[in-house]
Design an enzyme around this catalytic site. Sequence first.
Site, short mmCIF file in Angstrom:
data_model
loop_
_atom_site.label_atom_id
_atom_site.label_comp_id
_atom_site.label_asym_id
_atom_site.label_seq_id
_atom_site.Cartn_x
_atom_site.Cartn_y
_atom_site.Cartn_z
N GLY A 10 57.49 62.62 70.60
CA GLY A 10 56.84 63.44 69.59
C GLY A 10 56.02 64.56 70.22
O GLY A 10 55.96 64.70 71.44
N ASP A 35 60.60 48.97 69.64
CA ASP A 35 60.46 49.04 68.19
C ASP A 35 59.08 48.49 67.83
O ASP A 35 58.87 47.28 67.83
CB ASP A 35 61.56 48.22 67.52
CG ASP A 35 61.44 48.21 66.00
OD1 ASP A 35 60.56 48.91 65.46
OD2 ASP A 35 62.22 47.48 65.36
N ILE A 36 58.14 49.40 67.54
CA ILE A 36 56.77 48.93 67.30
C ILE A 36 56.64 48.14 66.00
O ILE A 36 55.61 47.51 65.75
CB ILE A 36 55.74 50.09 67.31
CG1 ILE A 36 55.98 51.05 66.14
CG2 ILE A 36 55.74 50.81 68.65
CD1 ILE A 36 54.85 52.06 65.94
N ALA A 59 54.65 57.61 64.84
CA ALA A 59 54.33 57.63 63.40
C ALA A 59 55.54 58.07 62.60
O ALA A 59 56.43 58.75 63.12
CB ALA A 59 53.16 58.57 63.12
N THR A 61 56.16 60.61 60.14
CA THR A 61 55.41 61.80 59.72
C THR A 61 56.16 62.66 58.70
O THR A 61 55.67 63.73 58.34
CB THR A 61 55.05 62.67 60.94
OG1 THR A 61 56.26 63.04 61.62
CG2 THR A 61 54.14 61.93 61.89
N ASP A 101 44.64 63.89 58.32
CA ASP A 101 43.83 64.38 57.21
C ASP A 101 44.35 63.90 55.84
O ASP A 101 43.63 63.96 54.85
CB ASP A 101 43.81 65.91 57.22
CG ASP A 101 45.22 66.51 57.13
OD1 ASP A 101 46.01 66.27 58.07
OD2 ASP A 101 45.53 67.20 56.15
N TYR A 124 52.54 58.73 52.55
CA TYR A 124 52.19 58.98 53.96
C TYR A 124 50.72 58.71 54.20
O TYR A 124 50.34 57.99 55.13
CB TYR A 124 52.56 60.41 54.33
CG TYR A 124 52.08 60.83 55.70
CD1 TYR A 124 52.56 60.21 56.85
CD2 TYR A 124 51.13 61.85 55.85
CE1 TYR A 124 52.13 60.60 58.11
CE2 TYR A 124 50.70 62.24 57.09
CZ TYR A 124 51.19 61.61 58.22
OH TYR A 124 50.73 62.00 59.46
N LYS A 128 49.06 55.67 56.48
CA LYS A 128 48.23 56.00 57.65
C LYS A 128 46.84 55.38 57.53
O LYS A 128 46.27 54.92 58.52
CB LYS A 128 48.15 57.52 57.84
CG LYS A 128 49.45 58.18 58.25
CD LYS A 128 49.93 57.70 59.63
CE LYS A 128 49.08 58.26 60.76
NZ LYS A 128 49.58 57.84 62.10
N TRP A 149 47.47 69.46 60.85
CA TRP A 149 48.26 70.67 61.07
C TRP A 149 48.71 70.81 62.53
O TRP A 149 48.48 71.83 63.19
CB TRP A 149 47.46 71.90 60.66
CG TRP A 149 47.15 72.03 59.20
CD1 TRP A 149 47.11 71.02 58.28
CD2 TRP A 149 46.82 73.22 58.48
NE1 TRP A 149 46.77 71.50 57.04
CE2 TRP A 149 46.58 72.85 57.12
CE3 TRP A 149 46.67 74.55 58.84
CZ2 TRP A 149 46.22 73.77 56.15
CZ3 TRP A 149 46.31 75.48 57.88
CH2 TRP A 149 46.10 75.10 56.54
#
Length: 291
Positions: A10, A35-36, A59, A61, A101, A124, A128, A149
């Site tokens: 990532g 594989d988490i 993540a 995302t 955020d 999402y 998170k 961002w």
Amino acid sequence: MRILVTGSNGQVGQSLVQRLKDKVELLAIDRDQLDITDGKQVSDFVAKFSPDYIINAAAHTAVDKAEQEIELSYAINRDGPRYLAEAAQLCGATLLHISTDYVFDGSKLDEYSETDKPAPVTVYGQTKLAGENAVFEACDKSIVIRTAWVFSEFGNNFVKTMLNLAKSKDELGIIDDQFGGPTYAGDIADCLIGMINQLESKPEHAKYGLYNFSGLPHVSWCQFAQEVFTQAKQQGALASTPMVKAITTAQYPTPAKRPANSRLNLSKISGDYQIVASNWRDALKNIRNYQ
């Protein structure tokens, strides 16, 4: 020092690998290696490597896809961090986990601080936030970084999208009523490494918990795009730039609602770790790297 980095392909993961390789005993892995979402696999893997620090940069995302891929989002964003936190607790490691955020609904008029009550309105954001809670419940020595961002030379992000669109579009409508702090992934990596270095050098003053880290100055997506095009033109990365038309969120509907306000207050991380905001404009000085 032994550091395990998950999500190594990532934006933040690749930035971490750039900075940590040859400097620490680094094991950087992506989903192909671990594989988490498999608790036993995580436990065995972490026990075998026995890291001093785990940085979870993995993540799900895809904000819009998450609205349909609910189970997958919870598996990656909640269960994976929990398994990593449990494994970190067992081997005495410190876990640093990246959040977002999107745990807020964006309705606050001022900057969000770590003490503001989360109110996610997307799958999402909900997953998170669940991941944050799971980390803190499972690992005593854990740090969660909320950011926003994210952009970099790697992967898919707003800057690269704008540069690609500029090659074929004469005019672009960009949202001008969502505000936040663009954050360079390399600066997130530096932030995480800086925190680790301080934990190592002053263990008696170790501080864990929740921290905000993002870029300044705060801008709208439209203002961000205009700066990207300005830098690209000045640096010769684009021969011409499209006209940027400011539009509203209502004019660009998406499956998942975006926060109108993603501005994060950074006073806590500044006070505890002397880490300052990411200067996203500096990160655009070599804009050819994003093409």
